[in-house]
Enzyme design. Structure first.
Site, PDB file in Angstrom:
ATOM      1  N   THR A 109       3.103  11.382  -3.810  1.00  0.00           N
ATOM      2  CA  THR A 109       1.997  10.946  -4.336  1.00  0.00           C
ATOM      3  C   THR A 109       1.178  10.067  -3.403  1.00  0.00           C
ATOM      4  OG1 THR A 109       3.271   9.863  -5.779  1.00  0.00           O
ATOM      5  CG2 THR A 109       2.417  11.739  -6.709  1.00  0.00           C
ATOM      6  N   ARG A 151       5.203   5.967  -9.758  1.00  0.00           N
ATOM      7  CA  ARG A 151       3.700   5.241 -10.179  1.00  0.00           C
ATOM      8  C   ARG A 151       2.925   5.148  -8.774  1.00  0.00           C
ATOM      9  NH1 ARG A 151       4.995   1.215 -12.570  1.00  0.00           N
ATOM     10  NH2 ARG A 151       2.936   0.384 -12.797  1.00  0.00           N
ATOM     11  N   LYS A 152       3.794   5.337  -7.574  1.00  0.00           N
ATOM     12  CA  LYS A 152       3.139   5.307  -6.269  1.00  0.00           C
ATOM     13  C   LYS A 152       2.063   6.204  -5.934  1.00  0.00           C
ATOM     14  CE  LYS A 152       6.993   2.555  -4.531  1.00  0.00           C
ATOM     15  NZ  LYS A 152       8.076   2.236  -3.498  1.00  0.00           N
ATOM     16  N   THR A 153       0.858   6.082  -6.713  1.00  0.00           N
ATOM     17  CA  THR A 153      -0.124   7.309  -6.256  1.00  0.00           C
ATOM     18  C   THR A 153      -1.455   6.315  -5.465  1.00  0.00           C
ATOM     19  OG1 THR A 153      -1.332   6.458  -8.369  1.00  0.00           O
ATOM     20  CG2 THR A 153       0.552   8.109  -8.650  1.00  0.00           C
TER      21      THR A 153
END
Lengths: 287, 287, 287, 287, 287, 287
Positions: free
Chosen positions: A270, A133-135
């Site tokens: 990402t 979820r590190k976008t």
């Protein structure tokens, strides 16, 4: 991650709106509203293309015609024409930067994802490559979709689609076993339960408690192998998914991928994206 | 780029909302709503910190207390504690990833911007380093603000705040001189006029027509120097701002910066960002 | 200020939505959904028409056909038919008031702007007529665009596109010279710097410090002439733009315009608008 | 028209957001974030003040303290201090123009409404003064509320709160009697039914059919008196509300008001507003 | 499904805004803005209360004080006071209906869910009761959360959190086995795969292909038992979750629940809700 | 309640967006983007259909073709095909549940409304059946429109379209007579005034004070008849609308309807809706 065009179009027009402000003052004063042109989007470097679907959707929503020459996921070469655009020159000039920003970021993500997966396939290893979820903040949809196009695994789409017990949850609740048992009782049957672990002891406790997926966080390849050996002995290996995470780079990915885990996950694909260079060129007036 | 907190807060909560979906199912089931904790945001690598203002604003808007130990623009070291957070554990765990994504992207941008500027200052050169509109789509505000924190120049904030005649405009209108004269007549007195040029001839025409800023697009350092020599001879140098753009990298930036231009601009600092690694750690329960 | 139709359409549909509430109850009960009509928008007084682009965009977005007989900026006469509309009667009756409100306000603004500019042109004076940010709240886009159509200068589009040091800024920072020098150092090269001044001393300080534009706020024509005389002597005249502002009315505008300033600005053209009277008439059923 | 502050605040912050763009660049660079000031909003001319509630709501929503010295609807004099503001200087400077635009428009509307009503009261006539839906587009709430503060009648708030059969409806359905009977049958018992008429015949037909309110559109005062004479004879006068509309100005309003109608309505009070001049002045730094 | 209050507050204020329109005209004219009152929300019938968290969040967001006397999930009796409210009378009267609508719907859902689960527990059966995506349109969050409060299983929160192959998917792709194998290959490791089946043959094929969950759609209790017998024989029972769905009512639920399935799901609990009757009463003025 | 399709479309797409989340993962992976199908919406039980207009609007907005076989308000039978759909299979599968949720709720409301009205008509009674503001939160538009389709009266559409003095208003202001007189003076001539009463004394006071509508709240049929007797004696009956409300059910509705009141109102038809069962079936691939 199928989204009807008309819903996707809303996300895209929001991005455009921020870039325009009260209006494109250069184009408004310089270009006649009747001018029509043909334009091309051209790759400046090789890679895996992504964002073509988004480009078509945004162009069509602005009443511009598109003629895509590639599809998302295709390998492209420098100077390759990706898409032709026909229509109102004012609109094309105004949307140019937003379009290119979308394509170049998504293609950057798809390209690195593809390269990592190819490396693994070439080594004859069967393991999934997942993002996290590190976008870029707010770009979950685009970043996850680009990973998918590159062949990767999207992992959680947001905080409601997988039970994932992270180190900070454990820091508060303390007892891993109790946490998992508790969640197996209370969570929806439709969700898997994953837990982040930092040593072999936690891995075993989690396996016994019934986790569906175990994240081996910041384990070295060697530690992972030892862990798997023990899991095999205890009869858990093959019944629980194992995700290696933390410290994995494009250089050492094979060391992790070859350990026997089911998934390797990296945040860099990402959150540290190298954009793929693409250009838009006006080819000629068509009226 | 001052934005009242309550307006910034809306941008930030939108980012958070995408990440949450219908709710954080892990935290909702695992952590009691009464649990309060102390947490810290910790740097994992050195750099220039950015996003502290955004972090404080988002935390406060969620009724969490913050105790920042650094300010935006400060140099930070690995393991340095950046900010302490106090409050409801469910909220902290739910906002964790969004917060970190904001800080790590903004700090990544500020860090590279700062490094480039330092390189130039160390070489005793006086030139501005600017970003472009090549940002992550939709993140103009955050990316531009991070550049500012790193010491850079934000360039255009959107399509309404500078007349910028690009190659694609010229491809349509043809005559550079006419375009500039036309815009000087019709555009607002409050805007500057910049033009993108590709050879010395266009630079001279633009200078004569009265452009405020001339972008030397994809000129080599050598070509730039030749151009400047001619501009000096014609009496334009010093009266028009010169922006070098295209092909400038962290490696060759000094070659461009030392040519005598006023500004060097790079897209990589906002569209190929290497995130700065930061973490959030729960320190202890406080109730 | 070019805005793609699909983005403008969103602004327009928001205006319509407020007016409708939960639905047009009269039209819903009285008019059959299959009724199609021809309608006309007719001017009730002479002026300069504006809002035709907005009208076409809103009509098209509601699937109504338009046949405009005038273009924005055209001089119109009482009883002149401006635009024909064909389509669903329920939709036409529901959108009627929103459409007319847009046209009548925008045309009111364009008309007074045009008159002022004509007065100036007739007097053979070359000076720009600008509006200010004193618009109806929330209608910046429409008010500024109407000024443009009337031939005026839009001035700042919002708070991010020109450095404008106002009296209240100076009331806080004190030193004009320091303020300007500071901003020249820190602000983006892409922005001009304007300063509001209240006496000749401040004008000179600002000129020396390097302001791009100087606003002569509430100077009488006589004071402006004296100021210009001094600026000429000091060699600044012609190098800095001069904007006369405050106390300028449709009656005395020539007194200000003939002083030698570059711009005269008035708030009345956008914040005390006399609407141009226009009507919509159903001509006949077409099915 | 009571709206909880937190809902009103959303409308107000949207207005502010349009004005700011990506941020106030002058204030951001010039004023320190720690500076606190005292400021005053001061009237430049006499009138009836409106927008104080909106001002307080917007200020509070931005964490600024307000000390209002007048209430909405109060008569004010030139140079009168209306409201004191305390707090962060950056925020005050950024919100200044939006605030003043709201107050000056709303006060302009309240002032002219009040003057018309006073004229009528002074003539000892009992008639309501109503506005129409001819407002600035999108500003229905603010314009209607200002009319209310000036003592006027808000008329329809949008298209769902009164059945109003207009000339264009009749142009399509033809038969007035049938239209009214039809609507009396089908419309909600909670709504009144009004019809726009253009001659005495239609007035009588509408009365017989059972309309609650009859609009006498573009009737001269003489025609209105004749109409009322006939309505009295037929026994309808006093049972049906009569609204005079069209051609009514601030000059001739008494001629219409004295005819015996219940309501006179004018569009000019909301669509040709003369703003009331108000200023914001920074008084001193408070830290 | 934890949502920070400030995010939930936005959903709630949207619901309120629809109900208010341009403002509460009765309250605005009748009640003084300074009036403060104490009010109570009172149950009119017995049930399981839900919506207390939403009520507190909405009240607090409007600056009203709440004193809840029950918590979500608690059993309540007729005439029981659920919550006391203190604060501005205008706000309380304006928000009254929205609040009560939320509580009465959510409590209606929680009550029937609880009753079904109690019936099952009383029969000493261990099976989960799940809702479906058949909710009131747009109220997924509230309906699902109410099910959770009643003790039920939320099932899919939206179309992105579980792979669910429905009859209509199969109608298009044809081959069940291929579909499942395909999805196991391509879908994220973080999602379970469920398939809707209509006969024993499909159940077996799905089990062999590796589905995580099998929905027995419109199977009679007898058919379910036969299916389970076969699954036991084949060694799949206990390894795959079985969900009985279709035709299950509050009357026959035990027949389904006692068959040996893991989950019984019903759409009626969210799409045919009987509201729980609750009232708001002003107790007294407090100023 | 006529709403242009393009405005309604926005409401509908918001409902869809909540249901989709980041995308339909099953459909995206399983169904090819080129697949086109024919589908049918089929009734599973008898009733009055509603939501066809909404269905057509949503389908068209997603570029799907519709072929409706019924119109809103029509009586339908089990197994009746209501509407055929042609187009992209991915879109149809993604929108299926949202569509069905809308139709089934709206039809459930229309069906019960129709049944109540039929009962009344069969008994040769002339009385309106109205709903209240007790709807599903946020679904006012859809619930009210469904009531209209079933033949019912929509009552207030929101808090700005009827003055309705409720018990809680009276609890604060005390004096009924004063309240009504006050509102008659201050409220817009375009609104009716209704008051909620709890005994005959209040009914008389309200009649004398000039209320347009009197709600007899929780009066038994016997009490209503007594009240009407007195109103007749006092000459008010027939001049004031009477609304019976409270305790009215589908069983006892005739007892209330036959008392002589003008309107009976029930909350159950919108807040305790039994959905009408409808299905979507893929009929065949069309390419």
């Amino acid at each position: 991650m199928f989204l009807p065009k008309q819903i996707l179009e809303k996300k895209l027009q929001l991005l455009l709106t921020e870039d325009i402000g009260q209006g494109d003052i250069t184009t408004g004063l310089l270009i006649s509203e009747k001018t029509k042109v043909e334009a091309e989007i051209i790759a400046k470097e090789a890679g895996i293309i992504a964002g073509i679907e988004e480009t078509k959707t945004l162009l069509n929503s602005l009443n511009l015609q598109d003629e895509p020459l590639v599809v998302d996921g295709e390998k492209i070469q420098p100077q390759q024409i990706l898409l032709k655009i026909y229509g109102n020159a004012q609109v094309i000039l105004t949307v140019e930067r937003t379009l290119l920003n979308i394509i170049s970021r998504m293609s950057g993500i798809a390209t690195i994802t593809y390269k990592l997966i190819k490396k693994i396939k070439d080594a004859k290893i069967k393991v999934k490559v997942a993002c996290t979820r590190k976008t870029a903040p707010g770009l979950l949809y685009f970043d996850k979709k680009a990973v998918l196009i590159g062949g990767g695994d999207t992992h959680r789409l947001h905080l409601d689609d997988l039970i994932l017990i992270k180190d900070n949850h454990i820091a508060i609740v303390g007892d891993i076993k109790k946490a998992i048992l508790n969640l197996k009782e209370k969570s929806s049957f439709s969700k898997k339960i994953e837990i982040e672990t930092s040593d072999i002891k936690d891995v075993l406790t989690s396996s016994e408690a019934g986790a569906d997926i175990i994240m081996l966080d910041n384990f070295s390849p060697k530690q992972i192998k030892q862990t798997i050996k023990i899991l095999k002995k205890e009869g858990f290996y093959g019944k629980i998914l194992l995700e290696a995470s933390g410290g994995i780079t494009t250089k050492n990915i094979l060391d992790f991928a070859s350990t026997g885990v089911d998934i390797v996950s990296l945040s860099a694909i990402t959150n540290s994206v190298k954009s793929l260079d693409v250009n838009l060129e006006i080819i000629k007036r068509t009226n």
